[in-house]
Design a protein around this motif. Sequence first.
Motif, PDB file in Angstrom:
ATOM      1  N   LEU A 127       0.824  -0.733  -0.023  1.00  0.00           N
ATOM      2  CA  LEU A 127      -0.286   0.007  -0.238  1.00  0.00           C
ATOM      3  C   LEU A 127       1.284   1.436  -0.244  1.00  0.00           C
ATOM      4  CD1 LEU A 127      -3.445  -0.637   1.843  1.00  0.00           C
ATOM      5  CD2 LEU A 127      -2.894   0.164  -0.102  1.00  0.00           C
ATOM      6  N   THR A 130       3.169   1.775  -3.663  1.00  0.00           N
ATOM      7  CA  THR A 130       1.881   2.141  -4.521  1.00  0.00           C
ATOM      8  C   THR A 130       0.945   3.594  -4.521  1.00  0.00           C
ATOM      9  OG1 THR A 130       1.052   0.021  -4.573  1.00  0.00           O
ATOM     10  CG2 THR A 130      -0.178   1.600  -5.727  1.00  0.00           C
ATOM     11  N   ILE A 131       1.024   4.341  -3.109  1.00  0.00           N
ATOM     12  CA  ILE A 131       0.235   5.156  -2.880  1.00  0.00           C
ATOM     13  C   ILE A 131       1.293   6.189  -2.262  1.00  0.00           C
ATOM     14  CG2 ILE A 131      -0.753   6.880  -1.079  1.00  0.00           C
ATOM     15  CD1 ILE A 131      -2.380   4.645  -0.413  1.00  0.00           C
ATOM     16  N   LEU A 192      -3.905   0.323  -7.698  1.00  0.00           N
ATOM     17  CA  LEU A 192      -5.071   0.438  -6.820  1.00  0.00           C
ATOM     18  C   LEU A 192      -6.431   0.205  -7.016  1.00  0.00           C
ATOM     19  CD1 LEU A 192      -4.494   4.374  -5.006  1.00  0.00           C
ATOM     20  CD2 LEU A 192      -3.850   2.168  -4.085  1.00  0.00           C
TER      21      LEU A 192
ATOM     22  N   ASN B 270      -8.575   2.530  -0.106  1.00  0.00           N
ATOM     23  CA  ASN B 270      -8.920   2.306  -1.425  1.00  0.00           C
ATOM     24  C   ASN B 270     -10.596   2.223  -1.427  1.00  0.00           C
ATOM     25  OD1 ASN B 270      -7.138  -0.085  -1.990  1.00  0.00           O
ATOM     26  ND2 ASN B 270      -7.758  -1.087  -0.575  1.00  0.00           N
TER      27      ASN B 270
END
Lengths: 312, 271
Positions: A127, A130-131, A192, B270
């Motif tokens: 996460l 990716t962010i 995502l 998300n």
Amino acid sequence: MTASCTRLAARSPTPGLLEAVADKLLSGRGIWPAVPAIIALTVVAVIPFIILLSLGFSQIEMERGTIVSQSFTLDYLINALSDPLYWTTFQRSMTLALTTTVLCLVLGYPVAYLYLIGGRWTRRAILILTIAPLLTSGIVRTYAWLVILGGRGVVNTALMQMGLIDRPLRIVNTHVAVLIGMVQIHLPVMILPLIALMARQDRRLEEASYNLGASRLGTLWHVILPMSAPAIGTGTALVFTLSYTTFVVPQLLGGGNYLNAATMIYEQVVYSLEWSKGSVSALILMASCLVVLTLIAMATSRITRWTKGRDA
Amino acid sequence: MKPPRNPALTDRLGIGAMLALAVLSLVILVAPSIIVLMISFDTRAFVSFPPQGFTFDWYRQVFAQDVLVEAMMNSLQVGMAVTILCVLLGVPTALVCVRGRFPGTTALSVYVLVPHMVPGIVLGVAVLFAGALVGIGPSMGLQAISITVFVLAVMVRTVQSRLQRLDASLDEAAANLGATPFQALRTITFPLLMPAIMAGAVFTFIEGFDNISVAIFTHGFRDRPLPIELLAMVQSVNTPLVAAVSGVQILLAILALVAVSFSIGLDGVND
């Protein structure tokens, strides 16, 4: 109106007029709170789109900055469509965007799979990785590739030290450099939606698959992949739109002469001030983008329905 | 979950290849930023890898150059304007989309998405032309309002999805206890929405600060935002100075990441 005001008054012991108005306006039951946003969207986006459309299809005569006459014409569209430069430029953009999308899927899906089977810390690391790039400027991330692929960059230094080449390779300003940059910039956008789906995945299905004797690869192919169809659809649509209309990567990694649709529009609008031409190019860009997005949406719903039907 | 005990060779190879690709992707995601950071401390005046020595000189130069500092201030202003406008316009809209009691709430949530679905450069060109027709030239204000419209959907969607998961009976309870709708909104709903608003604010601020596609057509020619300035600089300057500017931006991104993980938690992104 009066009735509802009395009802409000009955509910609160000392209703200030201001509070009564706020109640009425902000309760969220009526459309009022959204009105400022609707006005902004209409004035700053929808009306400009209509103007763009009309500019692309009208012959305008201007005198001292004001429009004298305006008549409908298809000339600009016909000129654009009969210009080989347009075709090669849009074709280049389309090929680049489609290749980028496919490569992002090939590189992104394994990350989503790792997220699915990974533990808590693996998931958290994925996460963050990716962010974080999404929060960094596209220019910064593209600049990094200039450093990596440049004459004295990482790749060339490594190859020369290994003795594989004598002189630095020219990687920047080539199609390959643009493609590498594009894939890296858009990879998080593909990952995502995929990991969002994986986080919601019902893992008992996998378990059932294993219990029935399927291998990991078989489970991936027959169970996990079909279920991720909607997320793959979302990811490909996003990556395609962004990479088809991008400006930065071709400009920086392709050198000044890599013309894609976005850089062409920029030149027409900002340098040569050809409004009608620029409008038509922007409209062609939008229309061709919508065609591909529709195809992606149709394919996704087909596949989703097919996998559902097969299960039933 | 138990995968089969003795997997076949093809199975091992296939899954191994998948995991190798996953690791490669993650390296591709993070390596460029690390390399830029390393370069930004290089003592030599040209960009080369591996870097030599260690110095903060380039960072000092970044803040000594008026053009860059001005561009940063411009981008900060645009970013803050976009954030404030998105909160003011987006939060009420999200409320209406979820709680509206009139036909057309769905149409409203689709309408909000329209500018976001259109490529940024098309919106930029459209706004530039429309503005010119009514005598509004490119400026910092035009840039801010266009980017606002472009990213409003992000704020609305973030708040909307949080609102949909909120228990509606909380509001009813407040009403039963004698709260006016406004009081219920202020004391119950807003505090619960705060994390989503914060997350939306981070993302809209980043877009206001970093956006190029819309900004390149709408920014004021005397108030160039940082990405536009940087775009020109990357093409003309070949010193680690650009890397240092990038370093500053990476630091900003890390701050944003921390802000997001404190507001909604990383998993919340998300939704």
